[in-house]
Design an enzyme around this catalytic site. Sequence first.
Site, mmCIF file in Angstrom:
data_model
loop_
_atom_site.group_PDB
_atom_site.id
_atom_site.type_symbol
_atom_site.label_atom_id
_atom_site.label_comp_id
_atom_site.label_asym_id
_atom_site.label_seq_id
_atom_site.Cartn_x
_atom_site.Cartn_y
_atom_site.Cartn_z
ATOM 1 N N LYS A 89 14.440 -14.863 0.742
ATOM 2 C CA LYS A 89 14.507 -13.863 1.812
ATOM 3 C C LYS A 89 15.515 -14.366 2.832
ATOM 4 O O LYS A 89 15.772 -15.572 2.927
ATOM 5 C CB LYS A 89 13.126 -13.750 2.485
ATOM 6 C CG LYS A 89 12.902 -12.472 3.229
ATOM 7 C CD LYS A 89 12.326 -11.382 2.355
ATOM 8 C CE LYS A 89 12.150 -10.091 3.122
ATOM 9 N NZ LYS A 89 11.629 -9.006 2.300
ATOM 10 N N GLY A 186 1.337 4.463 9.601
ATOM 11 C CA GLY A 186 2.791 4.388 9.437
ATOM 12 C C GLY A 186 3.229 5.396 8.395
ATOM 13 O O GLY A 186 3.042 5.188 7.192
ATOM 14 N N GLY A 188 6.265 6.359 7.574
ATOM 15 C CA GLY A 188 7.721 6.202 7.435
ATOM 16 C C GLY A 188 8.152 6.449 6.002
ATOM 17 O O GLY A 188 7.575 7.284 5.298
ATOM 18 N N VAL A 190 7.842 4.738 3.113
ATOM 19 C CA VAL A 190 6.808 4.579 2.089
ATOM 20 C C VAL A 190 5.599 5.462 2.408
ATOM 21 O O VAL A 190 5.077 6.170 1.538
ATOM 22 C CB VAL A 190 6.346 3.101 1.988
ATOM 23 C CG1 VAL A 190 5.240 2.959 0.960
ATOM 24 C CG2 VAL A 190 7.510 2.191 1.645
HETATM 25 P P1 NAD Z 1 9.674 2.479 7.873
HETATM 26 O O1 NAD Z 1 10.288 1.781 9.034
HETATM 27 O O2 NAD Z 1 10.392 3.593 7.209
HETATM 28 O O3 NAD Z 1 8.236 3.060 8.292
HETATM 29 C C1 NAD Z 1 7.353 2.403 9.132
HETATM 30 C C2 NAD Z 1 6.660 3.485 9.964
HETATM 31 O O4 NAD Z 1 5.655 2.854 10.740
HETATM 32 C C3 NAD Z 1 7.593 4.192 10.960
HETATM 33 O O5 NAD Z 1 7.417 5.598 10.856
HETATM 34 C C4 NAD Z 1 7.133 3.663 12.317
HETATM 35 O O6 NAD Z 1 7.292 4.632 13.350
HETATM 36 C C5 NAD Z 1 5.679 3.373 12.044
HETATM 37 N N1 NAD Z 1 5.054 2.390 12.912
HETATM 38 C C6 NAD Z 1 5.585 1.261 13.447
HETATM 39 N N2 NAD Z 1 4.656 0.614 14.183
HETATM 40 C C7 NAD Z 1 3.511 1.330 14.062
HETATM 41 C C8 NAD Z 1 2.196 1.172 14.558
HETATM 42 N N3 NAD Z 1 1.864 0.139 15.352
HETATM 43 N N4 NAD Z 1 1.263 2.110 14.236
HETATM 44 C C9 NAD Z 1 1.571 3.173 13.461
HETATM 45 N N5 NAD Z 1 2.817 3.361 12.967
HETATM 46 C C10 NAD Z 1 3.762 2.458 13.265
HETATM 47 O O7 NAD Z 1 9.296 1.322 6.833
HETATM 48 P P2 NAD Z 1 8.934 1.501 5.298
HETATM 49 O O8 NAD Z 1 10.155 1.249 4.488
HETATM 50 O O9 NAD Z 1 8.142 2.722 5.106
HETATM 51 O O10 NAD Z 1 8.002 0.223 5.072
HETATM 52 C C11 NAD Z 1 6.666 0.219 5.561
HETATM 53 C C12 NAD Z 1 6.029 -1.140 5.290
HETATM 54 O O11 NAD Z 1 6.037 -1.393 3.892
HETATM 55 C C13 NAD Z 1 6.777 -2.335 5.932
HETATM 56 O O12 NAD Z 1 5.831 -3.309 6.285
HETATM 57 C C14 NAD Z 1 7.640 -2.860 4.797
HETATM 58 O O13 NAD Z 1 7.940 -4.233 4.949
HETATM 59 C C15 NAD Z 1 6.725 -2.615 3.609
HETATM 60 N N6 NAD Z 1 7.431 -2.479 2.335
HETATM 61 C C16 NAD Z 1 8.336 -1.485 2.163
HETATM 62 C C17 NAD Z 1 9.004 -1.359 0.940
HETATM 63 C C18 NAD Z 1 9.989 -0.248 0.706
HETATM 64 O O14 NAD Z 1 10.310 0.017 -0.464
HETATM 65 N N7 NAD Z 1 10.467 0.435 1.729
HETATM 66 C C19 NAD Z 1 8.731 -2.259 -0.104
HETATM 67 C C20 NAD Z 1 7.765 -3.253 0.089
HETATM 68 C C21 NAD Z 1 7.121 -3.364 1.332
#
Ligand code: NAD
Length: 356
Positions: A89, A186, A188, A190
């Site tokens: 990482k 969240g 977002g 995912v």
């Molecule tokens: P993203 O930034 O698109 O979505 C995160 C969402 O969480 C956003 O809408 C944000 O407004 C919201 N958020 C932030 N703080 C918050 C809180 N305190 N309470 C409620 N909502 C809150 O990120 P993502 O790509 O959807 O990833 C989400 C999680 O999954 C992260 O922890 C990331 O590390 C993990 N992850 C993602 C992937 C991927 O393929 N994108 C793969 C493995 C792990």
Amino acid sequence: MNTEFELSTNPVISQMSSMDHDQILFCSDNATGLKAIIAIHDTTLGPALGGTRMWSYSNEIDALNDVLRLSRGMTYKNAISDLALGGGKAVIIGDSKTMKSEALFRRFGRFVDSLAGNYITAEDVGISPSDMVWVSKETNHVVGLPGKSGDPSPVTAFGTYMGMKACAKIRYGSDSLEGKKILVQGAGHVGEYLVAHLRKEGAHVLISDINENTVKRVSNTYGAIGVSLDSVYDQEMDIYAPCALGGTINDETLSKLKCGIVAGAANNQLGIEDIHGLALLNKGILYAPDFAINAGGVMNCFSEVKGLSNDWALVKSEKIYNTIHDIVSRSEKERTPSHIIAMKMAEEKINKGSKK
Ligand code: NAD
């Protein structure tokens, strides 16, 4: 393996050895303002693959802690998913809204290139595909470029959905999520795809997000119900799905949490692994270890490394059902926290790989 660490009292090399890291590269370039750390945890099964995160860490120790823990998580994630990859990482210390430049990312790309393929980078929090295009001008050891494997989020969400069903099978005797009350924290990249799968199956979905517009849009689109940020841990629910930030399973939330299962996509969900993993087990809450349930994204990256199709990653991520089922059943049988079982299973695969 020692799973908790205290960097303020341990010199860096002792810390690396306590977590079994192979190599750390500290990168600094005054001309571009780049300050980055690349951590390679283990390369027994293949080159270390893991994204680059850009974040305004309050100090360098926090950045180092983060990269050490995240890179080790990638080793476990890749191993438990039977991918021929090790764990690594990178973190870039700085504000992703104000500090980005082509020069900075190209300089970072040259640092990645200096590792000669031992580390392959990708996007993570704070990094966009266009940043990775700059990195790719200096190194071939990068995935997630536009026009290649694309956004991993749909695959991550599908794998998380499969893992959640496996937990339901063990907890409720059926993997149907119809009528189950599930809170997705969240909505977002995912989270939104996950909500779509859950609503399609007839689950009763609650969502919470710091962005009110996201809550409105996602709840209107899929027929979910928005809940306020401060009421999340007071909800009666069957499944809590953390899909925002890590560390949400901690002393404070555990004193309130009323659910049968924790299964979500966020990385590093347990505040302190050894304490909060055991606390979940003692409370009778099934926990799908984050690095195993959210592996769909890295499966998507792997398909790009190996020139496989996107369908390959989707089919592969369906198997997360079996992986989570194995981990959680073994955890119940052995009365051992599921993250410990998952780490043991990953280590068994690494040890087997090292003997090949
Ligand atoms: P993203 O930034 O698109 O979505 C995160 C969402 O969480 C956003 O809408 C944000 O407004 C919201 N958020 C932030 N703080 C918050 C809180 N305190 N309470 C409620 N909502 C809150 O990120 P993502 O790509 O959807 O990833 C989400 C999680 O999954 C992260 O922890 C990331 O590390 C993990 N992850 C993602 C992937 C991927 O393929 N994108 C793969 C493995 C792990």
